[in-house]
Design a protein around this motif. Sequence first.
Motif, PDB file in Angstrom:
ATOM      1  N   ALA A  84       1.789  10.924  -4.001  1.00  0.00           N
ATOM      2  CA  ALA A  84       2.454   9.842  -3.297  1.00  0.00           C
ATOM      3  C   ALA A  84       1.657   9.475  -2.051  1.00  0.00           C
ATOM      4  O   ALA A  84       1.178  10.346  -1.329  1.00  0.00           O
ATOM      5  CB  ALA A  84       3.865  10.259  -2.900  1.00  0.00           C
ATOM      6  N   CYS A  85       1.487   8.159  -1.820  1.00  0.00           N
ATOM      7  CA  CYS A  85       0.740   7.679  -0.661  1.00  0.00           C
ATOM      8  C   CYS A  85       1.511   6.550   0.023  1.00  0.00           C
ATOM      9  O   CYS A  85       1.765   5.536  -0.629  1.00  0.00           O
ATOM     10  CB  CYS A  85      -0.623   7.171  -1.071  1.00  0.00           C
ATOM     11  SG  CYS A  85      -1.712   8.390  -1.810  1.00  0.00           S
ATOM     12  N   PRO A  86       1.837   6.708   1.309  1.00  0.00           N
ATOM     13  CA  PRO A  86       1.694   7.952   2.058  1.00  0.00           C
ATOM     14  C   PRO A  86       2.713   8.992   1.591  1.00  0.00           C
ATOM     15  O   PRO A  86       3.758   8.652   1.042  1.00  0.00           O
ATOM     16  CB  PRO A  86       1.967   7.521   3.500  1.00  0.00           C
ATOM     17  CG  PRO A  86       2.857   6.319   3.375  1.00  0.00           C
ATOM     18  CD  PRO A  86       2.409   5.622   2.128  1.00  0.00           C
ATOM     19  N   ALA A  87       2.382  10.249   1.843  1.00  0.00           N
ATOM     20  CA  ALA A  87       3.300  11.336   1.508  1.00  0.00           C
ATOM     21  C   ALA A  87       4.473  11.323   2.479  1.00  0.00           C
ATOM     22  O   ALA A  87       4.401  10.691   3.539  1.00  0.00           O
ATOM     23  CB  ALA A  87       2.558  12.673   1.575  1.00  0.00           C
TER      24      ALA A  87
ATOM     25  N   ASN B  94       0.823  -1.221   0.000  1.00  0.00           N
ATOM     26  CA  ASN B  94       0.000   0.000   0.000  1.00  0.00           C
ATOM     27  C   ASN B  94       0.852   1.264   0.000  1.00  0.00           C
ATOM     28  O   ASN B  94       0.596   2.221   0.734  1.00  0.00           O
ATOM     29  CB  ASN B  94      -0.960   0.018   1.203  1.00  0.00           C
ATOM     30  CG  ASN B  94      -2.081   1.031   1.016  1.00  0.00           C
ATOM     31  OD1 ASN B  94      -2.488   1.321  -0.098  1.00  0.00           O
ATOM     32  ND2 ASN B  94      -2.574   1.568   2.125  1.00  0.00           N
ATOM     33  N   LYS B  95       1.890   1.259  -0.838  1.00  0.00           N
ATOM     34  CA  LYS B  95       2.728   2.446  -1.017  1.00  0.00           C
ATOM     35  C   LYS B  95       2.716   2.811  -2.489  1.00  0.00           C
ATOM     36  O   LYS B  95       3.009   1.965  -3.346  1.00  0.00           O
ATOM     37  CB  LYS B  95       4.156   2.181  -0.531  1.00  0.00           C
ATOM     38  CG  LYS B  95       4.267   1.989   0.974  1.00  0.00           C
ATOM     39  CD  LYS B  95       5.712   1.814   1.398  1.00  0.00           C
ATOM     40  CE  LYS B  95       5.818   1.700   2.910  1.00  0.00           C
ATOM     41  NZ  LYS B  95       7.239   1.557   3.355  1.00  0.00           N
TER      42      LYS B  95
ATOM     43  N   VAL C 132       3.216  12.646  -6.952  1.00  0.00           N
ATOM     44  CA  VAL C 132       3.808  13.938  -6.602  1.00  0.00           C
ATOM     45  C   VAL C 132       3.743  14.133  -5.094  1.00  0.00           C
ATOM     46  O   VAL C 132       2.885  13.566  -4.407  1.00  0.00           O
ATOM     47  CB  VAL C 132       3.096  15.099  -7.322  1.00  0.00           C
ATOM     48  CG1 VAL C 132       3.185  14.930  -8.820  1.00  0.00           C
ATOM     49  CG2 VAL C 132       1.640  15.217  -6.877  1.00  0.00           C
ATOM     50  N   ASN C 133       4.649  14.930  -4.573  1.00  0.00           N
ATOM     51  CA  ASN C 133       4.688  15.228  -3.138  1.00  0.00           C
ATOM     52  C   ASN C 133       3.682  16.350  -2.846  1.00  0.00           C
ATOM     53  O   ASN C 133       3.891  17.495  -3.270  1.00  0.00           O
ATOM     54  CB  ASN C 133       6.094  15.658  -2.729  1.00  0.00           C
ATOM     55  CG  ASN C 133       6.248  15.773  -1.227  1.00  0.00           C
ATOM     56  OD1 ASN C 133       5.314  15.505  -0.472  1.00  0.00           O
ATOM     57  ND2 ASN C 133       7.435  16.165  -0.775  1.00  0.00           N
ATOM     58  N   PRO C 134       2.576  16.056  -2.151  1.00  0.00           N
ATOM     59  CA  PRO C 134       1.502  17.038  -1.972  1.00  0.00           C
ATOM     60  C   PRO C 134       1.795  18.065  -0.874  1.00  0.00           C
ATOM     61  O   PRO C 134       1.053  18.202   0.104  1.00  0.00           O
ATOM     62  CB  PRO C 134       0.299  16.165  -1.608  1.00  0.00           C
ATOM     63  CG  PRO C 134       0.905  15.021  -0.846  1.00  0.00           C
ATOM     64  CD  PRO C 134       2.236  14.761  -1.515  1.00  0.00           C
TER      65      PRO C 134
ATOM     66  N   PHE D 134      -2.170  11.079   4.042  1.00  0.00           N
ATOM     67  CA  PHE D 134      -2.821  10.404   2.927  1.00  0.00           C
ATOM     68  C   PHE D 134      -3.844  11.347   2.289  1.00  0.00           C
ATOM     69  O   PHE D 134      -4.623  11.992   2.994  1.00  0.00           O
ATOM     70  CB  PHE D 134      -3.551   9.135   3.393  1.00  0.00           C
ATOM     71  CG  PHE D 134      -2.664   7.936   3.553  1.00  0.00           C
ATOM     72  CD1 PHE D 134      -2.513   7.011   2.525  1.00  0.00           C
ATOM     73  CD2 PHE D 134      -1.979   7.713   4.735  1.00  0.00           C
ATOM     74  CE1 PHE D 134      -1.704   5.901   2.674  1.00  0.00           C
ATOM     75  CE2 PHE D 134      -1.170   6.602   4.896  1.00  0.00           C
ATOM     76  CZ  PHE D 134      -1.026   5.691   3.865  1.00  0.00           C
ATOM     77  N   MET D 135      -3.829  11.425   0.979  1.00  0.00           N
ATOM     78  CA  MET D 135      -4.877  12.093   0.197  1.00  0.00           C
ATOM     79  C   MET D 135      -5.022  13.593   0.459  1.00  0.00           C
ATOM     80  O   MET D 135      -6.109  14.154   0.326  1.00  0.00           O
ATOM     81  CB  MET D 135      -6.221  11.392   0.420  1.00  0.00           C
ATOM     82  CG  MET D 135      -6.219   9.941   0.011  1.00  0.00           C
ATOM     83  SD  MET D 135      -5.783   9.751  -1.756  1.00  0.00           S
ATOM     84  CE  MET D 135      -5.992   7.997  -1.987  1.00  0.00           C
TER      85      MET D 135
END
Length: 323
Positions: free
Chosen positions: A256-259, A224-225, A229-231, A264-265
Motif C-alpha cells: 500500500a502506498c502510502p502505507a 497517487n494512492k 499489503v501493509n508493510p 513509501f516503499m
Amino acid sequence: MCKIHVPEYRDLPINPDAPKGSAWGLFDKDGKRDVFGTLNFITPEAVVAAKEEIQTGESVVLPLHLPYVPCGGDIRIKTEHKIFKKNFGMYCLDDELRFNTQSSSQWDGLLHFAHQTRQEYYNGVKYEDVAVTRTDLTLGIQALSERGGIVARGILLDFVRYAERKGIEYSAVTNYAISLEQLKEIIEEEKVTIRQGDILIVRSGLSKWIRASTPENGDPWVGNKHIGVNPTAELLEWIWNNNFAAVAGDAVAFEACPAPDGSFMKLHEACLPGWGMPIGELLDLEALSELAVKNKRWSFFVTVCPLNVEGGVASLANTLAIF
C-alpha cells in the motif's frame, strides 16, 4: 524436500556492514557475490515438487495491453504496437513494440529500487556503478534468464473473495492496506500450506477494476494512492521467515502506498536491495482466481520468463500459471 537453512529475520544481517534486516552475503558461495537473492530458495528439488501442482492441465497467461493509463504516465509510455504490411513485396507482416517495462504486468528486477539512504542495491552493488558508469550490471534482469527463469510453486491469496465473505467494503483505487492478520486468515480458509521457495501472489482487486475500466475512465493513479499489503515490520518478518522466493500481485507496488504509517516503499527496500527478492506488479489475476475457485485449489505451477536484456531493470511479466 530438503530445505536451505537460513537465519531468522531477527538474526539478520549476517554481515555487520549490511543494512538492518538484509541478507547481504547470505547466499554468497566460493567467494563469489550472489546475484539471485531469494530465488536461491527455489532448489531443483523444489521445482520437481512444484510439478505435482499440475493436475488438470489448465493454464492462464497474463496480458500486456492493460491498464489503459500506465502508472507514472508522465515518464512511462503506454505500450505501442505497430504493424508493417506487405514486407519484401510479399503478403507478410512484421510488428514492432515500444513499451516501458513498468507500464503493465511486470516483474521488478534487482536494479529497480536501491536502498535509499545508502544508494546501494542487493549485496552492496553501488547505484553509481549501475546508473552512471554502467560498470556493474551483474544484477541486471539477464541474471534471471541465466538462472533458467523462475520456475516454482505459486500460491494465490484472494483478498477480493475474502472481503466479499467478510462484508469488507473498500476501493481498489485507494491505499487500502491489507493486513498480515487478513493474509493469515485467507491462508487458513484456503487451506494453503506454505513451502520454502513459493511465490506469494495477492489479489487485491485492482486487476478487476482495470478489467472493468475503459480508455476514457481507465486511470487508476489519480491521487497517487495505491492498494496493497501493509508493510509492517511484522509482515516483513513473516515474508522472510516463510522463505518466499518472490512476491507478486495485481497492485501497482504490491504494498500500500502510502502505507498507514505514512511511509513509501518500505517493502520494496526490504525485498529488492535487502533480500534480492523480485516483485511482480500489476499482474492480471482475474482468470487465475476463477481457475482457483473452479479447482478449489489456490496453489499451482508457475513460470516466469523475463526478457533477457543485459543490465535490464525490469521485465514484462511473461508469466504462466498451470493447474
